[in-house]
Scaffold this motif. Structure first.
Motif, PDB file in Angstrom:
ATOM      1  N   MET A 296      -7.085 -13.587  13.490  1.00  0.00           N
ATOM      2  CA  MET A 296      -8.027 -14.463  12.786  1.00  0.00           C
ATOM      3  C   MET A 296      -8.179 -14.070  11.321  1.00  0.00           C
ATOM      4  O   MET A 296      -7.883 -14.844  10.416  1.00  0.00           O
ATOM      5  CB  MET A 296      -9.407 -14.436  13.469  1.00  0.00           C
ATOM      6  CG  MET A 296      -9.437 -15.019  14.867  1.00  0.00           C
ATOM      7  SD  MET A 296      -8.907 -16.749  14.952  1.00  0.00           S
ATOM      8  CE  MET A 296      -7.290 -16.523  15.659  1.00  0.00           C
ATOM      9  N   THR A 297      -8.642 -12.860  11.069  1.00  0.00           N
ATOM     10  CA  THR A 297      -8.901 -12.452   9.682  1.00  0.00           C
ATOM     11  C   THR A 297      -7.616 -12.140   8.930  1.00  0.00           C
ATOM     12  O   THR A 297      -7.477 -12.496   7.757  1.00  0.00           O
ATOM     13  CB  THR A 297      -9.836 -11.229   9.638  1.00  0.00           C
ATOM     14  OG1 THR A 297      -9.219 -10.132  10.325  1.00  0.00           O
ATOM     15  CG2 THR A 297     -11.157 -11.537  10.310  1.00  0.00           C
ATOM     16  N   GLY A 298      -6.674 -11.477   9.597  1.00  0.00           N
ATOM     17  CA  GLY A 298      -5.422 -11.120   8.931  1.00  0.00           C
ATOM     18  C   GLY A 298      -4.685 -12.347   8.434  1.00  0.00           C
ATOM     19  O   GLY A 298      -4.175 -12.391   7.304  1.00  0.00           O
ATOM     20  N   VAL A 299      -4.638 -13.382   9.264  1.00  0.00           N
ATOM     21  CA  VAL A 299      -3.960 -14.619   8.873  1.00  0.00           C
ATOM     22  C   VAL A 299      -4.724 -15.328   7.760  1.00  0.00           C
ATOM     23  O   VAL A 299      -4.135 -15.782   6.770  1.00  0.00           O
ATOM     24  CB  VAL A 299      -3.794 -15.568  10.084  1.00  0.00           C
ATOM     25  CG1 VAL A 299      -3.299 -16.941   9.632  1.00  0.00           C
ATOM     26  CG2 VAL A 299      -2.830 -14.958  11.095  1.00  0.00           C
ATOM     27  N   ALA A 300      -6.040 -15.419   7.893  1.00  0.00           N
ATOM     28  CA  ALA A 300      -6.843 -16.121   6.883  1.00  0.00           C
ATOM     29  C   ALA A 300      -6.689 -15.482   5.507  1.00  0.00           C
ATOM     30  O   ALA A 300      -6.506 -16.180   4.499  1.00  0.00           O
ATOM     31  CB  ALA A 300      -8.313 -16.123   7.303  1.00  0.00           C
ATOM     32  N   PHE A 301      -6.738 -14.147   5.448  1.00  0.00           N
ATOM     33  CA  PHE A 301      -6.668 -13.471   4.157  1.00  0.00           C
ATOM     34  C   PHE A 301      -5.253 -13.507   3.580  1.00  0.00           C
ATOM     35  O   PHE A 301      -5.065 -13.668   2.371  1.00  0.00           O
ATOM     36  CB  PHE A 301      -7.147 -12.026   4.287  1.00  0.00           C
ATOM     37  CG  PHE A 301      -8.542 -11.889   4.867  1.00  0.00           C
ATOM     38  CD1 PHE A 301      -9.442 -12.940   4.815  1.00  0.00           C
ATOM     39  CD2 PHE A 301      -8.937 -10.710   5.491  1.00  0.00           C
ATOM     40  CE1 PHE A 301     -10.723 -12.833   5.351  1.00  0.00           C
ATOM     41  CE2 PHE A 301     -10.211 -10.584   6.031  1.00  0.00           C
ATOM     42  CZ  PHE A 301     -11.099 -11.657   5.969  1.00  0.00           C
ATOM     43  N   THR A 302      -4.261 -13.367   4.445  1.00  0.00           N
ATOM     44  CA  THR A 302      -2.864 -13.409   3.979  1.00  0.00           C
ATOM     45  C   THR A 302      -2.506 -14.792   3.458  1.00  0.00           C
ATOM     46  O   THR A 302      -1.964 -14.937   2.357  1.00  0.00           O
ATOM     47  CB  THR A 302      -1.910 -13.016   5.120  1.00  0.00           C
ATOM     48  OG1 THR A 302      -2.200 -11.684   5.546  1.00  0.00           O
ATOM     49  CG2 THR A 302      -0.457 -13.077   4.654  1.00  0.00           C
ATOM     50  N   VAL A 303      -2.799 -15.803   4.253  1.00  0.00           N
ATOM     51  CA  VAL A 303      -2.500 -17.169   3.838  1.00  0.00           C
ATOM     52  C   VAL A 303      -3.306 -17.551   2.600  1.00  0.00           C
ATOM     53  O   VAL A 303      -2.799 -18.211   1.685  1.00  0.00           O
ATOM     54  CB  VAL A 303      -2.768 -18.164   4.985  1.00  0.00           C
ATOM     55  CG1 VAL A 303      -2.691 -19.607   4.492  1.00  0.00           C
ATOM     56  CG2 VAL A 303      -1.785 -17.931   6.122  1.00  0.00           C
ATOM     57  N   GLY A 304      -4.567 -17.109   2.552  1.00  0.00           N
ATOM     58  CA  GLY A 304      -5.401 -17.401   1.385  1.00  0.00           C
ATOM     59  C   GLY A 304      -4.755 -16.916   0.096  1.00  0.00           C
ATOM     60  O   GLY A 304      -4.663 -17.656  -0.896  1.00  0.00           O
ATOM     61  N   ALA A 305      -4.283 -15.686   0.093  1.00  0.00           N
ATOM     62  CA  ALA A 305      -3.629 -15.143  -1.104  1.00  0.00           C
ATOM     63  C   ALA A 305      -2.331 -15.884  -1.405  1.00  0.00           C
ATOM     64  O   ALA A 305      -2.026 -16.201  -2.565  1.00  0.00           O
ATOM     65  CB  ALA A 305      -3.364 -13.649  -0.923  1.00  0.00           C
ATOM     66  N   LEU A 306      -1.563 -16.190  -0.368  1.00  0.00           N
ATOM     67  CA  LEU A 306      -0.258 -16.838  -0.551  1.00  0.00           C
ATOM     68  C   LEU A 306      -0.359 -18.293  -0.999  1.00  0.00           C
ATOM     69  O   LEU A 306       0.633 -18.863  -1.477  1.00  0.00           O
ATOM     70  CB  LEU A 306       0.550 -16.762   0.742  1.00  0.00           C
ATOM     71  CG  LEU A 306       1.074 -15.368   1.123  1.00  0.00           C
ATOM     72  CD1 LEU A 306       1.673 -15.395   2.526  1.00  0.00           C
ATOM     73  CD2 LEU A 306       2.105 -14.868   0.116  1.00  0.00           C
ATOM     74  N   THR A 307      -1.535 -18.901  -0.871  1.00  0.00           N
ATOM     75  CA  THR A 307      -1.671 -20.279  -1.365  1.00  0.00           C
ATOM     76  C   THR A 307      -1.420 -20.353  -2.871  1.00  0.00           C
ATOM     77  O   THR A 307      -1.048 -21.416  -3.383  1.00  0.00           O
ATOM     78  CB  THR A 307      -3.072 -20.858  -1.066  1.00  0.00           C
ATOM     79  OG1 THR A 307      -4.074 -20.017  -1.657  1.00  0.00           O
ATOM     80  CG2 THR A 307      -3.309 -20.989   0.429  1.00  0.00           C
ATOM     81  N   ASN A 308      -1.614 -19.251  -3.564  1.00  0.00           N
ATOM     82  CA  ASN A 308      -1.319 -19.236  -4.999  1.00  0.00           C
ATOM     83  C   ASN A 308       0.156 -19.561  -5.260  1.00  0.00           C
ATOM     84  O   ASN A 308       0.488 -20.271  -6.206  1.00  0.00           O
ATOM     85  CB  ASN A 308      -1.665 -17.873  -5.608  1.00  0.00           C
ATOM     86  CG  ASN A 308      -3.159 -17.677  -5.756  1.00  0.00           C
ATOM     87  OD1 ASN A 308      -3.785 -18.251  -6.637  1.00  0.00           O
ATOM     88  ND2 ASN A 308      -3.741 -16.867  -4.873  1.00  0.00           N
ATOM     89  N   VAL A 309       1.032 -19.022  -4.416  1.00  0.00           N
ATOM     90  CA  VAL A 309       2.464 -19.291  -4.560  1.00  0.00           C
ATOM     91  C   VAL A 309       2.745 -20.770  -4.318  1.00  0.00           C
ATOM     92  O   VAL A 309       3.452 -21.436  -5.097  1.00  0.00           O
ATOM     93  CB  VAL A 309       3.296 -18.424  -3.587  1.00  0.00           C
ATOM     94  CG1 VAL A 309       4.781 -18.753  -3.716  1.00  0.00           C
ATOM     95  CG2 VAL A 309       3.051 -16.939  -3.837  1.00  0.00           C
ATOM     96  N   TYR A 310       2.170 -21.304  -3.252  1.00  0.00           N
ATOM     97  CA  TYR A 310       2.408 -22.716  -2.913  1.00  0.00           C
ATOM     98  C   TYR A 310       1.930 -23.638  -4.034  1.00  0.00           C
ATOM     99  O   TYR A 310       2.667 -24.536  -4.472  1.00  0.00           O
ATOM    100  CB  TYR A 310       1.703 -23.072  -1.603  1.00  0.00           C
ATOM    101  CG  TYR A 310       1.851 -24.534  -1.252  1.00  0.00           C
ATOM    102  CD1 TYR A 310       2.969 -24.995  -0.578  1.00  0.00           C
ATOM    103  CD2 TYR A 310       0.874 -25.462  -1.635  1.00  0.00           C
ATOM    104  CE1 TYR A 310       3.128 -26.345  -0.285  1.00  0.00           C
ATOM    105  CE2 TYR A 310       1.019 -26.809  -1.348  1.00  0.00           C
ATOM    106  CZ  TYR A 310       2.146 -27.246  -0.678  1.00  0.00           C
ATOM    107  OH  TYR A 310       2.299 -28.581  -0.400  1.00  0.00           O
ATOM    108  N   PHE A 311       0.697 -23.456  -4.475  1.00  0.00           N
ATOM    109  CA  PHE A 311       0.154 -24.356  -5.499  1.00  0.00           C
ATOM    110  C   PHE A 311       0.878 -24.211  -6.841  1.00  0.00           C
ATOM    111  O   PHE A 311       1.067 -25.198  -7.559  1.00  0.00           O
ATOM    112  CB  PHE A 311      -1.350 -24.114  -5.679  1.00  0.00           C
ATOM    113  CG  PHE A 311      -2.186 -24.667  -4.568  1.00  0.00           C
ATOM    114  CD1 PHE A 311      -2.195 -26.026  -4.283  1.00  0.00           C
ATOM    115  CD2 PHE A 311      -2.965 -23.824  -3.778  1.00  0.00           C
ATOM    116  CE1 PHE A 311      -2.959 -26.544  -3.245  1.00  0.00           C
ATOM    117  CE2 PHE A 311      -3.735 -24.335  -2.743  1.00  0.00           C
ATOM    118  CZ  PHE A 311      -3.732 -25.698  -2.475  1.00  0.00           C
TER     119      PHE A 311
END
Length: 518
Positions: A296-311
């Motif tokens: 739950m938390t590991g995925v949320a925090f990892t994906v949250g940071a990686l959204t910078n790459v996507y955007f």
């Protein structure tokens, strides 16, 4: 949105139907006050683990803290480490068993009731209940906001409509089914959350070209850190901020420590231990709870940071800029832009599950605090099931009104505030109470009051993030805060909890040769 409305409607109706059926099953099994308040003290280990984990992880963790990770980077992963090490292992092994034993021994039915009976004073039940009613609506409102914001974006409905509909559906099964219904629905919602977050992680890495490529791209974006953040110590989204910088203090003291330690004394989680039939149930629950929190938390925090790459790859902007400056909108925007249509619905159900599982427990805890621990104190919380149900309705209304009044970007901070308050007020007395043979009742009362008062004063007069918004310090002293750096970025928990611990220890040591203090 582009998702087929019929598909959306069918999946949502199926989800709501399953939830309400489980709530009805809880209602049918709820006969006595103990059933309503403690699920009959006979919950299955899997149900305990999923209920605890799903209650622990709400939309504030996925949407709010995921958005913060998009803003501050992968340093948020330290919170995952604390969540597993402290929130699961330490909580279940060190506190869970003792809490269950003390609950069964005293016949306590709520967290404040447990505190009052362990220390043999109704004062603690009253004080604990008041603190819950003052602090928990803030967290409840944050959870409501997280779910409503995603529904607003995904279903293209008004925020107010999403908020009210969301709050009412949860209230229905909590009010009638009590904690049995809450735990049944929590377990189902926890399973939905696990599926949704697993798919989110896999799809994110696929879109970014794999694990290595995604993280290399994130590390290469350090030059894009906004000047305002760089000036406060941020070095990039793939690294920790500069040691001792304002952002470092915010990340470590407020987010990591505030939430990581605060989980140990959250009333809605402590009660889960009291629903176990035996200690072995709690041992088994750890094996499920640990991996669940990691995902739950590991995925949320990892994906949250990686959204910078996507955007940045698709819009030429970092995540927060793409979301219009509102960190609470980053994850909903990313899901709606990047993910396949069907997954948008799946993730909507994931967020609904995260929010509903936490909300149900918060409604239940606030309602019983109002009715059992403040109004009906001394009557074994058995005034009537109807009274407890009315208490849930009252606190739901309060939370909805607060959610409508709270500003944007508040989810993660409101969560950290509540958990910091819980740790400062409850943790020292709770720890001594479940372990000491002769706990100091005066020490518990003073420790709880001192922890709460210092936390509040530091929040209002020193910690800039809250003091600036509240404006009380500005009004009374003419200054936003009464102290300067670095104190203005040090979380109230870091000050209030040690003082609360010292007070409790001093009084407890003075109890050495006494049966009870006066």
């Amino acid at each position: 949105m582009a998702v087929n409305p019929l598909t959306t409607t069918i999946l949502v109706l199926v989800y709501v139907a399953i939830t309400l059926v489980l709530g009805y099953m809880g209602y049918k099994k709820t006969v006595h006050a103990e059933d309503y308040l403690l699920a009959g003290r006979a919950s299955h280990p899997v149900v305990i683990a999923l209920s605890y984990g799903a209650t622990f992880i709400s939309t504030s963790a996925i949407v709010g803290f995921g958005g913060v990770a998009a803003n501050l980077g992968m340093g948020m992963i330290w919170l995952t480490v604390f969540n597993i090490g402290i929130g699961i292992l330490l909580a279940f092994v060190l506190f869970g068993k003792k809490t269950r034993e003390k609950g069964a021994e005293t016949g306590a039915l709520t967290f404040p009731d447990l505190m009052g009976k362990i220390f043999h004073t109704p004062k603690l039940q009253l004080i604990s209940g008041i603190i819950i009613l003052l602090g928990m609506p803030l967290y409840t409102a944050a959870v409501l906001i997280g779910g409503a914001r995603f529904l607003e974006t995904t279903l293209s409905i008004s925020y107010t409509t999403a908020l009210l509909g969301f709050a009412i559906v949860v209230a229905i099964y909590v009010i009638y089914g009590g904690l049995i219904a809450v735990m049944y629905t929590d377990a189902f919602q926890g399973a939905v959350m696990l599926i949704g977050m697993s798919i989110l992680l896999v799809l994110t890495y696929i879109y970014l070209g794999g694990v290595t490529a995604g993280h290399k791209a994130l590390a290469a974006m350090s030059s894009l850190v906004p000047e305002a953040l760089a000036g406060q110590g941020m070095t990039g989204w793939a690294s920790m901020p500069e040691l001792g910088s304002p952002i470092w203090f915010t990340l470590v003291t407020t987010l990591v420590l505030g939430v990581g330690i605060g989980v140990l004394a959250q009333p809605q989680l402590v009660v889960r231990f009291m629903t176990a039939k035996e200690n072995r149930s709690l041992n088994r629950a750890v094996l499920i709870g640990g991996p669940f929190i990691l995902m739950m938390t590991g995925v949320a925090f990892t994906v949250g940071a990686l959204t910078n790459v996507y955007f940045y790859q698709h819009m030429g902007k970092i995540a927060v800029d793409a979301a219009g400056g509102n960190v609470d909108s980053v994850i909903p925007l990313y899901i709606n832009m990047a993910m396949p249509d069907l997954f948008v619905i799946i993730f909507m159900l994931t967020l609904l599950s995260a929010a509903m599982s936490t909300l149900s427990s918060l409604y239940h805890t606030m309602g019983t605090a109002l009715v059992c621990d403040i109004w009906g104190r001394g009557q074994r919380c058995a005034i009537s099931l109807r009274a407890n149900q009315i208490g849930c309705v009252v606190m739901m209304v309060v939370s909805v009104l607060l959610a409508l009044a709270m500003p944007a970007g508040i989810i993660a901070r409101a969560t950290a505030m509540f958990m910091g308050l819980c740790a400062s007020a409850f943790l020292p007395a709770f720890a001594v109470g479940v372990y000491a043979k002769n706990p100091s009742r005066t020490g518990a009362v003073v420790s709880m009051i001192v922890g709460t008062v210092i936390w509040f004063l530091w929040t209002v007069f020193v910690h800039t993030a809250e003091a600036k918004v509240l404006g009380i310090s500005q009004m009374l002293t003419g200054a936003v805060t009464i102290l300067g750096a670095p104190w203005t970025v040090i979380d109230p928990l870091v000050i209030a909890l040690p003082i609360s611990i010292i007070v409790m220890v001093v009084y407890q040591l003075g109890m050495k040769n006494k049966t009870y203090d006066s």
